[in-house]
Motif scaffolding. Structure first.
Motif, short mmCIF file in Angstrom:
data_model
loop_
_atom_site.label_atom_id
_atom_site.label_comp_id
_atom_site.label_asym_id
_atom_site.label_seq_id
_atom_site.Cartn_x
_atom_site.Cartn_y
_atom_site.Cartn_z
N ILE A 120 -51.41 4.73 -11.60
CA ILE A 120 -50.41 3.70 -12.04
C ILE A 120 -48.98 4.61 -11.83
O ILE A 120 -48.92 5.39 -12.68
CB ILE A 120 -50.91 2.89 -13.23
CG1 ILE A 120 -52.03 2.01 -13.17
CG2 ILE A 120 -49.83 1.72 -13.33
CD1 ILE A 120 -52.36 1.72 -14.62
N HIS A 121 -48.11 3.88 -11.02
CA HIS A 121 -46.92 4.51 -11.05
C HIS A 121 -45.74 3.52 -11.26
O HIS A 121 -45.75 2.32 -10.63
CB HIS A 121 -46.86 5.08 -9.76
CG HIS A 121 -47.89 5.91 -9.40
ND1 HIS A 121 -48.56 7.23 -9.89
CD2 HIS A 121 -48.98 5.48 -8.22
CE1 HIS A 121 -49.56 7.42 -9.30
NE2 HIS A 121 -49.71 6.49 -8.40
N VAL A 122 -44.70 3.79 -12.13
CA VAL A 122 -43.65 2.74 -12.23
C VAL A 122 -42.25 3.18 -11.76
O VAL A 122 -41.98 4.60 -11.84
CB VAL A 122 -43.50 2.55 -13.48
CG1 VAL A 122 -42.27 1.41 -13.95
CG2 VAL A 122 -44.73 1.75 -14.31
N ILE A 123 -41.54 2.64 -10.93
CA ILE A 123 -40.38 2.85 -10.71
C ILE A 123 -39.23 1.97 -10.95
O ILE A 123 -39.30 0.55 -10.72
CB ILE A 123 -40.29 2.79 -8.78
CG1 ILE A 123 -41.45 3.97 -8.29
CG2 ILE A 123 -38.62 3.24 -8.43
CD1 ILE A 123 -41.37 4.07 -6.76
N ALA A 124 -38.14 2.58 -11.43
CA ALA A 124 -37.17 1.51 -11.97
C ALA A 124 -35.85 2.32 -11.46
O ALA A 124 -35.73 3.34 -10.95
CB ALA A 124 -37.17 1.91 -13.51
N LYS A 125 -34.68 1.48 -11.99
CA LYS A 125 -33.34 1.95 -11.59
C LYS A 125 -32.87 3.34 -12.45
O LYS A 125 -33.38 3.61 -13.41
CB LYS A 125 -32.30 0.94 -12.16
CG LYS A 125 -30.81 1.33 -11.84
CD LYS A 125 -29.99 -0.03 -12.20
CE LYS A 125 -28.61 0.15 -12.15
NZ LYS A 125 -27.81 -0.97 -12.20
N ARG A 126 -32.29 4.16 -11.50
CA ARG A 126 -32.08 5.53 -11.89
C ARG A 126 -31.36 5.24 -13.55
O ARG A 126 -30.40 4.46 -13.77
CB ARG A 126 -31.17 6.22 -11.30
CG ARG A 126 -30.82 7.75 -11.66
CD ARG A 126 -29.84 8.30 -10.56
NE ARG A 126 -30.39 8.28 -9.35
CZ ARG A 126 -31.37 9.31 -8.91
NH1 ARG A 126 -31.33 10.48 -9.38
NH2 ARG A 126 -31.43 9.24 -7.48
N GLY A 127 -31.80 5.92 -14.45
CA GLY A 127 -31.18 6.07 -15.80
C GLY A 127 -31.99 5.07 -16.78
O GLY A 127 -31.41 4.86 -17.93
N THR A 128 -32.96 4.10 -16.14
CA THR A 128 -33.59 3.32 -17.22
C THR A 128 -34.67 4.07 -17.84
O THR A 128 -35.40 4.65 -17.22
CB THR A 128 -34.27 2.14 -16.26
OG1 THR A 128 -33.31 1.38 -15.32
CG2 THR A 128 -35.13 1.02 -17.03
N ASP A 136 -32.94 -3.17 -3.48
CA ASP A 136 -32.17 -4.00 -3.90
C ASP A 136 -32.62 -4.68 -5.47
O ASP A 136 -32.03 -4.60 -6.28
CB ASP A 136 -31.83 -5.12 -2.98
CG ASP A 136 -31.13 -4.81 -1.78
OD1 ASP A 136 -30.34 -3.62 -1.71
OD2 ASP A 136 -31.12 -5.53 -0.64
N ALA A 137 -33.98 -5.07 -5.58
CA ALA A 137 -34.52 -5.44 -6.73
C ALA A 137 -34.48 -4.52 -7.72
O ALA A 137 -34.25 -4.90 -8.98
CB ALA A 137 -35.63 -6.23 -6.40
N ILE A 138 -34.92 -3.29 -7.30
CA ILE A 138 -34.89 -2.22 -8.47
C ILE A 138 -33.39 -2.06 -8.90
O ILE A 138 -33.40 -1.89 -10.13
CB ILE A 138 -35.52 -0.64 -7.84
CG1 ILE A 138 -37.20 -1.10 -7.43
CG2 ILE A 138 -35.25 0.18 -8.78
CD1 ILE A 138 -37.50 -0.07 -6.61
#
Length: 169
Positions: free
Chosen positions: A31-39, A124-126
């Protein structure tokens, strides 16, 4: 194994998606999660550089291209000077291996600097604050896991499923 992409609106829902995947017996290492930088992701499993970059596909392409080039170079080397069959086979094998190794190395370096092509469509969504959850699941369980997540968390968008993923990331 196949990779499922879930686009999730908030960190709270992301935690619930990860919990649902764990309850469905998907190992945390898949399982891997990607978020906006700094989140801050808190205790969520963050995607590594292998998931965020195009390293694996680049290495595969480089190995194939480099190996092919090495075979061609070996054939040229065998044809030009008179060589025995044993030496010719060694030359052909050595150039193919050297070409594959150099191709994989150079392509891997390039792939590390390029963002993952599959994730680009979600950028864009991230950047808007959504979270992207990647889950690597057995091929025969894809529908079951998608159904389970959708049943418990209807606000989660199941974006796509990759046909297959490499065995080693």
């Amino acid at each position: 194994m196949r990779r499922i992409y879930f686009l999730v609106p908030s960190i709270g829902v992301t935690k619930r998606v990860v919990d649902e995947l764990l309850l469905a017996r998907v190992e945390e290492k898949h399982i891997h999660v990607i978020a906006k930088r700094g989140t801050p992701l808190e205790e969520l499993p963050e995607a590594s550089l292998l998931q965020k970059s195009d390293f694996i596909p680049a290495v595969q392409q480089g190995m194939a291209l480099g190996g092919s080039t090495g075979v061609l170079a070996g054939l040229v080397a065998v044809v030009l000077p008179p060589a025995s069959t044993v030496v010719a086979g060694g030359i052909l094998l050595a150039t193919a291996l050297a070409g594959a190794g150099i191709g994989a190395w150079v392509s891997g370096l390039v792939g590390m600097s390029v963002g993952n092509r599959r994730i680009k469509e979600f950028e864009d969504a991230i950047e808007a604050g959504h979270f992207l959850v990647l889950a690597d699941v057995p091929s025969d369980r894809v529908d079951q896991i998608e159904e389970r997540v959708k049943q418990h968390l209807p606000e989660v968008e199941i974006e796509s499923t990759e046909p297959k993923i490499p065995a080693f990331p």
